[in-house]
Write an enzyme that holds these catalytic residues in place. Structure first.
Site, PDB file in Angstrom:
ATOM      1  N   ASN A   1       0.941  -1.279   0.112  1.00 52.83           N
ATOM      2  CA  ASN A   1       0.089   0.159  -0.172  1.00 52.83           C
ATOM      3  C   ASN A   1       0.818   1.386  -0.094  1.00 52.83           C
ATOM      4  OD1 ASN A   1      -2.024  -1.772   0.191  1.00 52.83           O
ATOM      5  ND2 ASN A   1      -2.352  -1.711   2.521  1.00 52.83           N
TER       6      ASN A   1
ATOM      7  N   ASP B   1      -0.556   4.151   0.841  1.00 56.10           N
ATOM      8  CA  ASP B   1      -1.538   5.167   1.537  1.00 56.10           C
ATOM      9  C   ASP B   1      -0.924   5.575   3.148  1.00 56.10           C
ATOM     10  OD1 ASP B   1      -3.838   2.449   2.290  1.00 56.10           O
ATOM     11  OD2 ASP B   1      -2.077   3.105   3.425  1.00 56.10           O
TER      12      ASP B   1
ATOM     13  N   HIS C   1       5.693  -0.533  -2.689  1.00 58.84           N
ATOM     14  CA  HIS C   1       5.611   0.344  -3.788  1.00 58.84           C
ATOM     15  C   HIS C   1       5.486   1.745  -3.551  1.00 58.84           C
ATOM     16  CE1 HIS C   1       3.088  -3.315  -5.222  1.00 58.84           C
ATOM     17  NE2 HIS C   1       4.339  -3.505  -5.492  1.00 58.84           N
TER      18      HIS C   1
ATOM     19  N   CYS D   1      11.075  13.925  -8.609  1.00 55.68           N
ATOM     20  CA  CYS D   1      11.115  14.316  -9.959  1.00 55.68           C
ATOM     21  C   CYS D   1      11.359  13.128 -10.904  1.00 55.68           C
ATOM     22  CB  CYS D   1      12.437  15.283 -10.226  1.00 55.68           C
ATOM     23  SG  CYS D   1      12.836  15.750 -11.736  1.00 55.68           S
TER      24      CYS D   1
ATOM     25  N   CYS E   1      15.929  20.609 -11.331  1.00 52.03           N
ATOM     26  CA  CYS E   1      16.429  20.532 -12.824  1.00 52.03           C
ATOM     27  C   CYS E   1      15.375  20.691 -13.850  1.00 52.03           C
ATOM     28  CB  CYS E   1      16.639  18.794 -13.146  1.00 52.03           C
ATOM     29  SG  CYS E   1      15.212  17.816 -13.484  1.00 52.03           S
TER      30      CYS E   1
ATOM     31  N   THR F   1      -4.766  -8.852   0.178  1.00 52.07           N
ATOM     32  CA  THR F   1      -4.326  -8.841  -1.021  1.00 52.07           C
ATOM     33  C   THR F   1      -4.667  -9.757  -2.062  1.00 52.07           C
ATOM     34  OG1 THR F   1      -2.073  -8.834  -2.425  1.00 52.07           O
ATOM     35  CG2 THR F   1      -2.034 -10.265  -0.405  1.00 52.07           C
TER      36      THR F   1
ATOM     37  N   ASN G   1      -8.769 -12.732   4.267  1.00 54.63           N
ATOM     38  CA  ASN G   1      -9.330 -11.959   3.226  1.00 54.63           C
ATOM     39  C   ASN G   1     -10.791 -12.442   2.717  1.00 54.63           C
ATOM     40  OD1 ASN G   1     -10.136 -11.380   0.178  1.00 54.63           O
ATOM     41  ND2 ASN G   1      -7.782 -11.296  -0.153  1.00 54.63           N
ATOM     42  N   PRO G   2     -11.893 -11.739   2.743  1.00 57.42           N
ATOM     43  CA  PRO G   2     -13.120 -12.142   2.598  1.00 57.42           C
ATOM     44  C   PRO G   2     -13.385 -12.911   1.361  1.00 57.42           C
ATOM     45  CG  PRO G   2     -13.076  -9.739   2.205  1.00 57.42           C
ATOM     46  CD  PRO G   2     -11.793 -10.355   2.649  1.00 57.42           C
TER      47      PRO G   2
HETATM   48  P1  OAD Z   1      -6.316  -5.644  -5.024  1.00 51.97           P
HETATM   49  O1  OAD Z   1      -7.289  -4.571  -4.986  1.00 51.97           O
HETATM   50  O2  OAD Z   1      -5.937  -6.406  -6.184  1.00 51.97           O
HETATM   51  O3  OAD Z   1      -6.854  -6.744  -3.988  1.00 51.97           O
HETATM   52  C1  OAD Z   1      -7.407  -6.318  -2.786  1.00 51.97           C
HETATM   53  C2  OAD Z   1      -7.628  -7.532  -2.017  1.00 51.97           C
HETATM   54  O4  OAD Z   1      -8.467  -7.224  -0.813  1.00 51.97           O
HETATM   55  C3  OAD Z   1      -8.820  -8.455  -2.617  1.00 51.97           C
HETATM   56  O5  OAD Z   1      -8.430  -9.836  -2.622  1.00 51.97           O
HETATM   57  C4  OAD Z   1     -10.068  -8.305  -1.874  1.00 51.97           C
HETATM   58  O6  OAD Z   1     -10.884  -9.677  -1.596  1.00 51.97           O
HETATM   59  C5  OAD Z   1      -9.431  -8.067  -0.427  1.00 51.97           C
HETATM   60  N1  OAD Z   1     -10.347  -7.195   0.389  1.00 51.97           N
HETATM   61  C6  OAD Z   1     -11.239  -6.181   0.268  1.00 51.97           C
HETATM   62  N2  OAD Z   1     -11.796  -5.674   1.394  1.00 51.97           N
HETATM   63  C7  OAD Z   1     -11.235  -6.335   2.147  1.00 51.97           C
HETATM   64  C8  OAD Z   1     -11.071  -6.160   3.658  1.00 51.97           C
HETATM   65  N3  OAD Z   1     -11.758  -5.350   4.377  1.00 51.97           N
HETATM   66  N4  OAD Z   1     -10.216  -6.973   4.399  1.00 51.97           N
HETATM   67  C9  OAD Z   1      -9.295  -7.740   3.832  1.00 51.97           C
HETATM   68  N5  OAD Z   1      -9.213  -8.078   2.741  1.00 51.97           N
HETATM   69  C10 OAD Z   1      -9.958  -7.257   1.686  1.00 51.97           C
HETATM   70  O7  OAD Z   1      -5.190  -4.878  -4.154  1.00 51.97           O
HETATM   71  P2  OAD Z   1      -3.708  -5.597  -3.772  1.00 51.97           P
HETATM   72  O8  OAD Z   1      -3.656  -6.983  -3.764  1.00 51.97           O
HETATM   73  O9  OAD Z   1      -3.043  -4.744  -2.991  1.00 51.97           O
HETATM   74  O10 OAD Z   1       0.364  -1.914  -7.272  1.00 51.97           O
HETATM   75  O11 OAD Z   1      -2.924  -4.896  -5.495  1.00 51.97           O
HETATM   76  C11 OAD Z   1      -1.571  -5.192  -5.510  1.00 51.97           C
HETATM   77  C12 OAD Z   1      -1.011  -4.127  -6.325  1.00 51.97           C
HETATM   78  O12 OAD Z   1      -1.935  -3.958  -7.328  1.00 51.97           O
HETATM   79  C13 OAD Z   1      -1.066  -2.845  -5.600  1.00 51.97           C
HETATM   80  O13 OAD Z   1      -0.264  -2.636  -4.732  1.00 51.97           O
HETATM   81  C14 OAD Z   1      -1.061  -1.949  -6.877  1.00 51.97           C
HETATM   82  C15 OAD Z   1      -1.982  -2.664  -7.909  1.00 51.97           C
HETATM   83  O14 OAD Z   1      -1.777  -2.207  -9.112  1.00 51.97           O
HETATM   84  C16 OAD Z   1       0.689  -1.071  -8.037  1.00 51.97           C
HETATM   85  O15 OAD Z   1       0.343  -0.075  -8.245  1.00 51.97           O
HETATM   86  C17 OAD Z   1       2.362  -1.122  -8.493  1.00 51.97           C
END
Ligand code: OAD
Length: 254
Positions: free
Chosen positions: A108, A110, A125, A133, A157, A195, A220-221
């Site tokens: 994340n 954030d 990330h 820049c 720059c 994730t 994860n749900p």
């Molecule tokens: P995703 O949006 O791909 O996945 C979010 C996951 O969280 C999903 O599996 C959902 O089921 C789960 N989820 C949703 N609500 C939840 C909750 N309240 N509690 C627990 N789990 C929940 O996000 P990421 O896996 O973080 O990278 O995505 C990985 C990367 O892809 C990010 O860091 C970003 C994105 O492109 C870059 O931008 C380089």
């Protein structure tokens, strides 16, 4: 919604966490969902459900339309600034205080883990609140964002400023990735929280831990490619499951 204290966490998992000297936690956008920060791939609310990553989160997209990309990240930065850490973030801070060797590896950008109080952490990330820049890569100060240029210009720059996050096709910060891989190899328990386990190299971390004999726990749900391999798959949200896990640990060890 199952309340945290009503959840039964497997005693074997609580025992493993209580005995573990080394615990690694991988988090993704799901842990921030209950703080009101959009995930990427959730069908209705995910960012990638509304926008195509190729149009917004790549160096090519930025060079093609710097104003669009800059404004999209400004919108995300503003949303994140309004958000607050949730019970899932705070549960990981409590867990960190109980584990001798702990590393939180977050995908994340954030900054909510740091705002909750997490210390032993790497941001794979980058961080949306930091700006650098595009050309000379120097980090910019808040004052450099003033002015009428969109995107603002580098004071050193003259290059365009951009968010200090990893875009598709870019390398991850080498030191952070190396720390994350080592923590996955060496831990006794790895928690994979919120994730979709699809974006490499972060998605490999739970499987590296599995290969090293660690107990891997998913929170994860929804199902992910990790779910069938996880030792425990806690089907629920981070803000419910993580406090329940920490409560069970507190009840076990005091
Ligand atoms: P995703 O949006 O791909 O996945 C979010 C996951 O969280 C999903 O599996 C959902 O089921 C789960 N989820 C949703 N609500 C939840 C909750 N309240 N509690 C627990 N789990 C929940 O996000 P990421 O896996 O973080 O990278 O995505 C990985 C990367 O892809 C990010 O860091 C970003 C994105 O492109 C870059 O931008 C380089």
């Amino acid at each position: 919604m199952t309340t945290a204290d009503a959840l039964a966490i497997a005693p074997a998992l609580v025992d493993a966490l209580a005995a573990a000297r080394k615990v690694t936690v991988l988090t993704g956008a799901g842990i921030s969902a209950e703080s009101g920060v959009p995930t990427f791939r959730d069908a209705m609310t995910g960012l990638w459900a509304q926008f195509r990553p190729e149009e917004l989160a790549t160096p090519e997209a930025f060079l093609r339309n710097p104003k669009l990309v800059w404004n999209w990240y400004a919108w995300r930065r503003e949303r994140v600034a309004r958000a607050s850490p949730n019970a899932g973030h705070f549960a990981l801070v409590e867990l960190e205080s109980r584990v001798p060797e702990f590393l939180l590896v977050t995908q994340n950008v954030d900054g909510l883990h740091a705002r909750a109080g997490s210390c032993r952490m790497v941001e794979l990330h980058g961080n949306i609140a930091r700006t650098k820049c595009f050309d000379c890569e120097r980090t910019a100060d808040e004052k450099d964002l003033a002015g009428d240029d969109v995107p603002p210009r580098c004071p050193h720059c003259g290059g365009m400023l951009r968010p200090d996050v990893v875009w598709f096709g870019e390398m991850l910060p080498a030191n952070a990735l190396e720390q994350a891989m080592r923590a996955a190899r060496e831990c006794e328990v790895l928690l994979s929280v919120g994730t979709s386990t699809v974006v490499e190299p972060a998605a490999s971390l739970p499987f590296v831990a599995l290969q090293s004999g660690a107990w891997v726990v998913e929170v994860n749900p929804d199902p992910t490619p990790l779910t069938p391999r996880a030792r425990f798959a806690l089907k629920g949200t981070a803000a419910t499951m993580l406090p329940a896990l920490v409560s069970a640990l507190q009840a076990r060890v005091g």
